[in-house]
Design a protein around this motif. Structure first.
Motif, PDB file in Angstrom:
ATOM      1  N   MET A  46       0.808  -1.224   0.000  1.00  0.00           N
ATOM      2  CA  MET A  46       0.000   0.000   0.000  1.00  0.00           C
ATOM      3  C   MET A  46       0.838   1.268   0.000  1.00  0.00           C
ATOM      4  SD  MET A  46      -3.231  -0.863   2.494  1.00  0.00           S
ATOM      5  CE  MET A  46      -4.433  -2.102   2.004  1.00  0.00           C
ATOM      6  N   MET A  47       1.974   1.256   0.684  1.00  0.00           N
ATOM      7  CA  MET A  47       2.882   2.405   0.780  1.00  0.00           C
ATOM      8  C   MET A  47       2.130   3.719   1.037  1.00  0.00           C
ATOM      9  SD  MET A  47       5.845   1.256   0.840  1.00  0.00           S
ATOM     10  CE  MET A  47       6.714   2.816   0.767  1.00  0.00           C
ATOM     11  N   PRO A  48       1.582   3.877   2.256  1.00  0.00           N
ATOM     12  CA  PRO A  48       0.823   5.092   2.591  1.00  0.00           C
ATOM     13  C   PRO A  48       1.728   6.306   2.771  1.00  0.00           C
ATOM     14  CG  PRO A  48       1.180   3.793   4.543  1.00  0.00           C
ATOM     15  CD  PRO A  48       1.701   2.959   3.394  1.00  0.00           C
ATOM     16  N   ASP A  49       1.117   7.471   2.731  1.00  0.00           N
ATOM     17  CA  ASP A  49       1.838   8.708   3.048  1.00  0.00           C
ATOM     18  C   ASP A  49       1.881   8.908   4.561  1.00  0.00           C
ATOM     19  OD1 ASP A  49       2.182   9.604   0.307  1.00  0.00           O
ATOM     20  OD2 ASP A  49       0.022   9.956   0.316  1.00  0.00           O
ATOM     21  N   VAL A  50       0.740   8.597   5.200  1.00  0.00           N
ATOM     22  CA  VAL A  50       0.594   8.819   6.636  1.00  0.00           C
ATOM     23  C   VAL A  50      -0.057   7.603   7.295  1.00  0.00           C
ATOM     24  CG1 VAL A  50      -0.437  10.274   8.437  1.00  0.00           C
ATOM     25  CG2 VAL A  50       0.330  11.316   6.294  1.00  0.00           C
ATOM     26  N   ILE A  51       0.421   7.268   8.490  1.00  0.00           N
ATOM     27  CA  ILE A  51      -0.190   6.210   9.293  1.00  0.00           C
ATOM     28  C   ILE A  51      -0.696   6.832  10.590  1.00  0.00           C
ATOM     29  CG2 ILE A  51       0.200   4.080  10.595  1.00  0.00           C
ATOM     30  CD1 ILE A  51       2.375   3.370   8.550  1.00  0.00           C
ATOM     31  N   LYS A  70       9.778   3.079  10.560  1.00  0.00           N
ATOM     32  CA  LYS A  70      10.752   4.136  10.261  1.00  0.00           C
ATOM     33  C   LYS A  70      12.088   3.571   9.779  1.00  0.00           C
ATOM     34  CE  LYS A  70       8.643   8.037  10.872  1.00  0.00           C
ATOM     35  NZ  LYS A  70       8.577   9.044   9.783  1.00  0.00           N
ATOM     36  N   GLU A  71      12.441   2.391  10.259  1.00  0.00           N
ATOM     37  CA  GLU A  71      13.693   1.775   9.805  1.00  0.00           C
ATOM     38  C   GLU A  71      13.607   1.344   8.348  1.00  0.00           C
ATOM     39  OE1 GLU A  71      14.394  -1.380  12.551  1.00  0.00           O
ATOM     40  OE2 GLU A  71      15.423  -0.098  14.010  1.00  0.00           O
ATOM     41  N   LYS A  72      12.433   0.857   7.950  1.00  0.00           N
ATOM     42  CA  LYS A  72      12.254   0.367   6.580  1.00  0.00           C
ATOM     43  C   LYS A  72      11.747   1.445   5.621  1.00  0.00           C
ATOM     44  CE  LYS A  72      11.467  -4.547   7.434  1.00  0.00           C
ATOM     45  NZ  LYS A  72      10.581  -5.706   7.164  1.00  0.00           N
ATOM     46  N   TYR A  73      10.873   2.315   6.140  1.00  0.00           N
ATOM     47  CA  TYR A  73      10.249   3.336   5.283  1.00  0.00           C
ATOM     48  C   TYR A  73      10.300   4.702   5.983  1.00  0.00           C
ATOM     49  CZ  TYR A  73       8.218  -1.163   3.936  1.00  0.00           C
ATOM     50  OH  TYR A  73       8.043  -2.498   3.598  1.00  0.00           O
ATOM     51  N   PRO A  74      11.460   5.328   6.048  1.00  0.00           N
ATOM     52  CA  PRO A  74      11.625   6.582   6.804  1.00  0.00           C
ATOM     53  C   PRO A  74      10.771   7.747   6.315  1.00  0.00           C
ATOM     54  CG  PRO A  74      13.537   6.142   5.402  1.00  0.00           C
ATOM     55  CD  PRO A  74      12.715   4.902   5.412  1.00  0.00           C
ATOM     56  N   ASP A  75      10.313   7.693   5.064  1.00  0.00           N
ATOM     57  CA  ASP A  75       9.527   8.804   4.531  1.00  0.00           C
ATOM     58  C   ASP A  75       8.054   8.741   4.918  1.00  0.00           C
ATOM     59  OD1 ASP A  75      11.734   9.945   3.328  1.00  0.00           O
ATOM     60  OD2 ASP A  75      11.451   8.871   1.440  1.00  0.00           O
ATOM     61  N   ILE A  76       7.605   7.595   5.401  1.00  0.00           N
ATOM     62  CA  ILE A  76       6.207   7.473   5.826  1.00  0.00           C
ATOM     63  C   ILE A  76       6.024   8.230   7.141  1.00  0.00           C
ATOM     64  CG2 ILE A  76       4.417   5.890   6.657  1.00  0.00           C
ATOM     65  CD1 ILE A  76       5.439   3.800   4.748  1.00  0.00           C
ATOM     66  N   LYS A  77       5.000   9.066   7.207  1.00  0.00           N
ATOM     67  CA  LYS A  77       4.733   9.854   8.406  1.00  0.00           C
ATOM     68  C   LYS A  77       3.849   9.043   9.362  1.00  0.00           C
ATOM     69  CE  LYS A  77       6.659  13.075   5.964  1.00  0.00           C
ATOM     70  NZ  LYS A  77       8.100  13.313   6.092  1.00  0.00           N
ATOM     71  N   ILE A  78       4.163   9.110  10.654  1.00  0.00           N
ATOM     72  CA  ILE A  78       3.392   8.372  11.656  1.00  0.00           C
ATOM     73  C   ILE A  78       2.882   9.319  12.737  1.00  0.00           C
ATOM     74  CG2 ILE A  78       3.459   6.596  13.444  1.00  0.00           C
ATOM     75  CD1 ILE A  78       5.574   5.146  11.827  1.00  0.00           C
ATOM     76  N   ILE A  79       1.564   9.295  12.936  1.00  0.00           N
ATOM     77  CA  ILE A  79       0.943  10.076  14.001  1.00  0.00           C
ATOM     78  C   ILE A  79       0.435   9.090  15.049  1.00  0.00           C
ATOM     79  CG2 ILE A  79      -0.901  11.657  14.634  1.00  0.00           C
ATOM     80  CD1 ILE A  79      -0.872  12.657  11.763  1.00  0.00           C
ATOM     81  N   ILE A  80       0.805   9.288  16.277  1.00  0.00           N
ATOM     82  CA  ILE A  80       0.404   8.404  17.359  1.00  0.00           C
ATOM     83  C   ILE A  80      -0.865   8.919  18.033  1.00  0.00           C
ATOM     84  CG2 ILE A  80       1.032   7.600  19.671  1.00  0.00           C
ATOM     85  CD1 ILE A  80       3.899   7.405  18.744  1.00  0.00           C
TER      86      ILE A  80
END
Length: 214
Positions: A46-51, A70-80
């Motif tokens: 899927m390769m999302p922009d944001v999780i 983040k280790e595998k896909y550093p450009d994906i943004k993550i909001i907790i």
């Protein structure tokens, strides 16, 4: 279009989040997952922009998952997604590279804005929760904290300090370029040097570091 994945162990919560996000025509829900393990399985295709991800989940929680993503896909943004009683979890999530956090009971407009803010590369620091994170940081620092911080900051050039303060304000590289009349490549180099000198791992740590000693 901002491609997003929603992650929470409760289906009713996932459905509610998806309903809220679907109200904005700039956000596209790619999929959902009930825990970090499920997320890791669907991200490659899927390769999302944001999780948008809950911090407490069975099998693989948000802290562990953030680090793995983040280790595998550093450009994906993550909001907790978090609650007020999860200080240490939030801190660890940010240490692992999360781009920000919002409270689970936030209004729909705050939730939507969080997705857009992270997508633009800006850091999302909720002021109320940030105070709690700073307290955790302070508890982990020794009595010479202020002296050590002063000494470390002296390692930064005037321009590096300017960049660091803008990062702490949540500015993206593009915004910093425009404000300081620099190229994006130059800003990236500055940020890399700043993190190295202050012995920090990412922009989020830098933002918290600068905010706690202002």
């Amino acid at each position: 279009m901002i491609n997003t994945i929603v992650v929470d162990d409760q289906k009713i919560v996932r459905d509610g989040l998806k309903m809220i996000l679907s109200l904005d025509d700039q956000i596209n829900i790619l999929g959902e997952a009930g825990n970090g393990k499920e997320l890791m399985e669907i991200v490659p295709e899927m390769m999302p922009d944001v999780i948008l991800m809950d911090i407490r989940m069975p099998i693989m929680d948000g802290v562990e998952t953030t680090k793995a993503i983040k280790e595998k896909y550093p450009d994906i943004k993550i909001i907790i997604l978090t609650t007020f009683n999860e200080d240490e979890f939030i801190f660890k999530g940010l240490k692992n590279g999360a781009n920000g956090y919002i409270l689970k009971d936030s209004d729909s407009d705050i939730l939507i804005n969080a997705i857009k803010t992270a997508y633009k590369g800006n850091i999302l620091l909720n002021p109320e929760v940030t105070k709690k994170i700073v307290n955790v940081l302070n508890n982990n620092l020794n009595q010479n904290k202020d002296l050590e911080n002063d000494e470390k900051l002296k390692l930064l050039t005037t321009r590096e300090l300017d960049v660091a303060k803008l990062v702490a304000d949540g500015k993206s590289n593009k915004s910093i370029c425009e404000e300081l009349f620099l190229t994006e490549g130059t800003v990236k180099n500055y940020v890399t040097k700043i993190l190295d000198k202050l012995e920090l791992d990412n922009r989020t740590e830098l933002a918290i570091y600068i905010n706690q000693i202002k």
